[in-house]
Motif scaffolding. Structure first.
Motif, PDB file in Angstrom:
ATOM      1  N   SER A  32      40.682  33.428 -14.359  1.00 22.69           N
ATOM      2  CA  SER A  32      40.435  31.879 -13.733  1.00 22.69           C
ATOM      3  C   SER A  32      38.932  31.461 -14.101  1.00 22.69           C
ATOM      4  O   SER A  32      37.808  32.350 -14.195  1.00 22.69           O
ATOM      5  CB  SER A  32      40.633  31.971 -12.301  1.00 22.69           C
ATOM      6  OG  SER A  32      39.736  32.668 -11.688  1.00 22.69           O
ATOM      7  N   ALA A  33      38.492  30.276 -13.810  1.00 18.90           N
ATOM      8  CA  ALA A  33      37.329  29.714 -13.913  1.00 18.90           C
ATOM      9  C   ALA A  33      36.435  30.387 -12.793  1.00 18.90           C
ATOM     10  O   ALA A  33      35.211  30.747 -13.042  1.00 18.90           O
ATOM     11  CB  ALA A  33      37.068  28.278 -13.409  1.00 18.90           C
ATOM     12  N   ASP A  34      36.747  30.629 -11.615  1.00 15.76           N
ATOM     13  CA  ASP A  34      36.024  31.353 -10.438  1.00 15.76           C
ATOM     14  C   ASP A  34      35.732  32.659 -10.866  1.00 15.76           C
ATOM     15  O   ASP A  34      34.672  33.473 -10.777  1.00 15.76           O
ATOM     16  CB  ASP A  34      36.561  31.185  -9.154  1.00 15.76           C
ATOM     17  CG  ASP A  34      36.345  29.891  -8.443  1.00 15.76           C
ATOM     18  OD1 ASP A  34      35.446  28.991  -9.003  1.00 15.76           O
ATOM     19  OD2 ASP A  34      37.086  29.492  -7.395  1.00 15.76           O
ATOM     20  N   GLY A  35      37.011  33.250 -11.436  1.00 16.42           N
ATOM     21  CA  GLY A  35      36.715  34.722 -11.799  1.00 16.42           C
ATOM     22  C   GLY A  35      35.709  34.825 -13.025  1.00 16.42           C
ATOM     23  O   GLY A  35      34.969  36.007 -12.726  1.00 16.42           O
ATOM     24  N   LYS A  36      35.573  34.107 -13.777  1.00 16.08           N
ATOM     25  CA  LYS A  36      34.740  34.059 -14.845  1.00 16.08           C
ATOM     26  C   LYS A  36      33.141  33.821 -14.455  1.00 16.08           C
ATOM     27  O   LYS A  36      32.463  34.722 -14.918  1.00 16.08           O
ATOM     28  CB  LYS A  36      34.921  32.954 -16.187  1.00 16.08           C
ATOM     29  CG  LYS A  36      36.394  33.478 -16.750  1.00 16.08           C
ATOM     30  CD  LYS A  36      36.795  32.551 -18.021  1.00 16.08           C
ATOM     31  CE  LYS A  36      37.944  32.897 -18.533  1.00 16.08           C
ATOM     32  NZ  LYS A  36      38.249  31.918 -19.473  1.00 16.08           N
ATOM     33  N   GLU A  37      33.300  32.850 -13.637  1.00 13.15           N
ATOM     34  CA  GLU A  37      31.724  32.707 -12.793  1.00 13.15           C
ATOM     35  C   GLU A  37      31.342  34.043 -12.288  1.00 13.15           C
ATOM     36  O   GLU A  37      30.218  34.252 -12.202  1.00 13.15           O
ATOM     37  CB  GLU A  37      31.907  31.647 -12.110  1.00 13.15           C
ATOM     38  CG  GLU A  37      30.726  31.091 -11.131  1.00 13.15           C
ATOM     39  CD  GLU A  37      29.339  31.153 -11.872  1.00 13.15           C
ATOM     40  OE1 GLU A  37      28.263  31.217 -11.326  1.00 13.15           O
ATOM     41  OE2 GLU A  37      29.171  30.871 -12.956  1.00 13.15           O
ATOM     42  N   GLY A  38      32.519  34.611 -11.611  1.00 17.23           N
ATOM     43  CA  GLY A  38      31.908  35.998 -10.616  1.00 17.23           C
ATOM     44  C   GLY A  38      31.492  36.760 -11.534  1.00 17.23           C
ATOM     45  O   GLY A  38      30.357  37.274 -11.188  1.00 17.23           O
ATOM     46  N   LYS A  47      23.442  34.872  -7.754  1.00 12.76           N
ATOM     47  CA  LYS A  47      24.819  34.342  -6.664  1.00 12.76           C
ATOM     48  C   LYS A  47      25.426  33.717  -7.427  1.00 12.76           C
ATOM     49  O   LYS A  47      25.120  32.425  -8.199  1.00 12.76           O
ATOM     50  CB  LYS A  47      24.019  33.695  -5.586  1.00 12.76           C
ATOM     51  CG  LYS A  47      24.512  34.006  -4.143  1.00 12.76           C
ATOM     52  CD  LYS A  47      23.799  33.250  -3.137  1.00 12.76           C
ATOM     53  CE  LYS A  47      24.459  33.282  -1.682  1.00 12.76           C
ATOM     54  NZ  LYS A  47      23.964  32.740  -0.746  1.00 12.76           N
ATOM     55  N   PRO A  48      26.927  33.609  -7.181  1.00  8.95           N
ATOM     56  CA  PRO A  48      27.937  32.758  -8.001  1.00  8.95           C
ATOM     57  C   PRO A  48      28.059  31.619  -7.509  1.00  8.95           C
ATOM     58  O   PRO A  48      27.830  31.258  -6.246  1.00  8.95           O
ATOM     59  CB  PRO A  48      29.173  33.775  -7.798  1.00  8.95           C
ATOM     60  CG  PRO A  48      29.126  34.376  -6.489  1.00  8.95           C
ATOM     61  CD  PRO A  48      27.407  34.700  -6.427  1.00  8.95           C
ATOM     62  N   ALA A  49      28.261  30.547  -8.252  1.00 11.69           N
ATOM     63  CA  ALA A  49      28.484  29.056  -7.808  1.00 11.69           C
ATOM     64  C   ALA A  49      29.943  28.896  -8.276  1.00 11.69           C
ATOM     65  O   ALA A  49      30.376  28.219  -9.153  1.00 11.69           O
ATOM     66  CB  ALA A  49      27.613  28.419  -8.680  1.00 11.69           C
ATOM     67  N   PHE A  50      30.654  29.147  -7.090  1.00 16.12           N
ATOM     68  CA  PHE A  50      32.109  29.037  -7.210  1.00 16.12           C
ATOM     69  C   PHE A  50      32.488  27.573  -6.884  1.00 16.12           C
ATOM     70  O   PHE A  50      31.610  26.762  -6.216  1.00 16.12           O
ATOM     71  CB  PHE A  50      32.891  29.706  -6.084  1.00 16.12           C
ATOM     72  CG  PHE A  50      32.913  31.280  -6.446  1.00 16.12           C
ATOM     73  CD1 PHE A  50      33.124  31.770  -7.534  1.00 16.12           C
ATOM     74  CD2 PHE A  50      32.344  32.308  -5.356  1.00 16.12           C
ATOM     75  CE1 PHE A  50      33.098  33.254  -7.831  1.00 16.12           C
ATOM     76  CE2 PHE A  50      32.199  33.474  -5.631  1.00 16.12           C
ATOM     77  CZ  PHE A  50      32.520  34.051  -6.777  1.00 16.12           C
ATOM     78  N   ARG A  51      33.556  27.045  -7.622  1.00 10.08           N
ATOM     79  CA  ARG A  51      34.024  25.653  -7.475  1.00 10.08           C
ATOM     80  C   ARG A  51      34.593  25.318  -6.150  1.00 10.08           C
ATOM     81  O   ARG A  51      35.413  26.040  -5.707  1.00 10.08           O
ATOM     82  CB  ARG A  51      34.893  25.358  -8.559  1.00 10.08           C
ATOM     83  CG  ARG A  51      34.120  25.446 -10.038  1.00 10.08           C
ATOM     84  CD  ARG A  51      34.961  24.927 -10.901  1.00 10.08           C
ATOM     85  NE  ARG A  51      34.253  25.116 -12.247  1.00 10.08           N
ATOM     86  CZ  ARG A  51      34.850  24.992 -13.347  1.00 10.08           C
ATOM     87  NH1 ARG A  51      35.967  24.408 -13.578  1.00 10.08           N
ATOM     88  NH2 ARG A  51      33.933  25.201 -14.364  1.00 10.08           N
TER      89      ARG A  51
END
Length: 51
Positions: A32-38, A47-51
């Motif tokens: 997922s987009a958040d998974g890839k960002e993490g 620090k991650p920038a989750f949507r």
């Protein structure tokens, strides 16, 4: 939601089956987009920038 599903499944699954199910869910979440960002944030030590 996935954590709840995994918890409920753990009551009836053996260890090997549960580990397989958890591995599949972790793999799915990583796509997922958040998974890839993490993952990206972790490797870049920020620090991650989750949507």
């Amino acid at each position: 939601m996935v954590v709840k599903k995994l918890l409920l499944c753990s009551l009836r699954n053996g260890l090997e089956e549960q580990m397989e199910l958890e591995g599949r869910e972790i793999s799915r979440a990583a796509q997922s987009a958040d998974g890839k960002e993490g993952i990206r944030a972790f490797t870049e030590k920020r620090k991650p920038a989750f949507r």
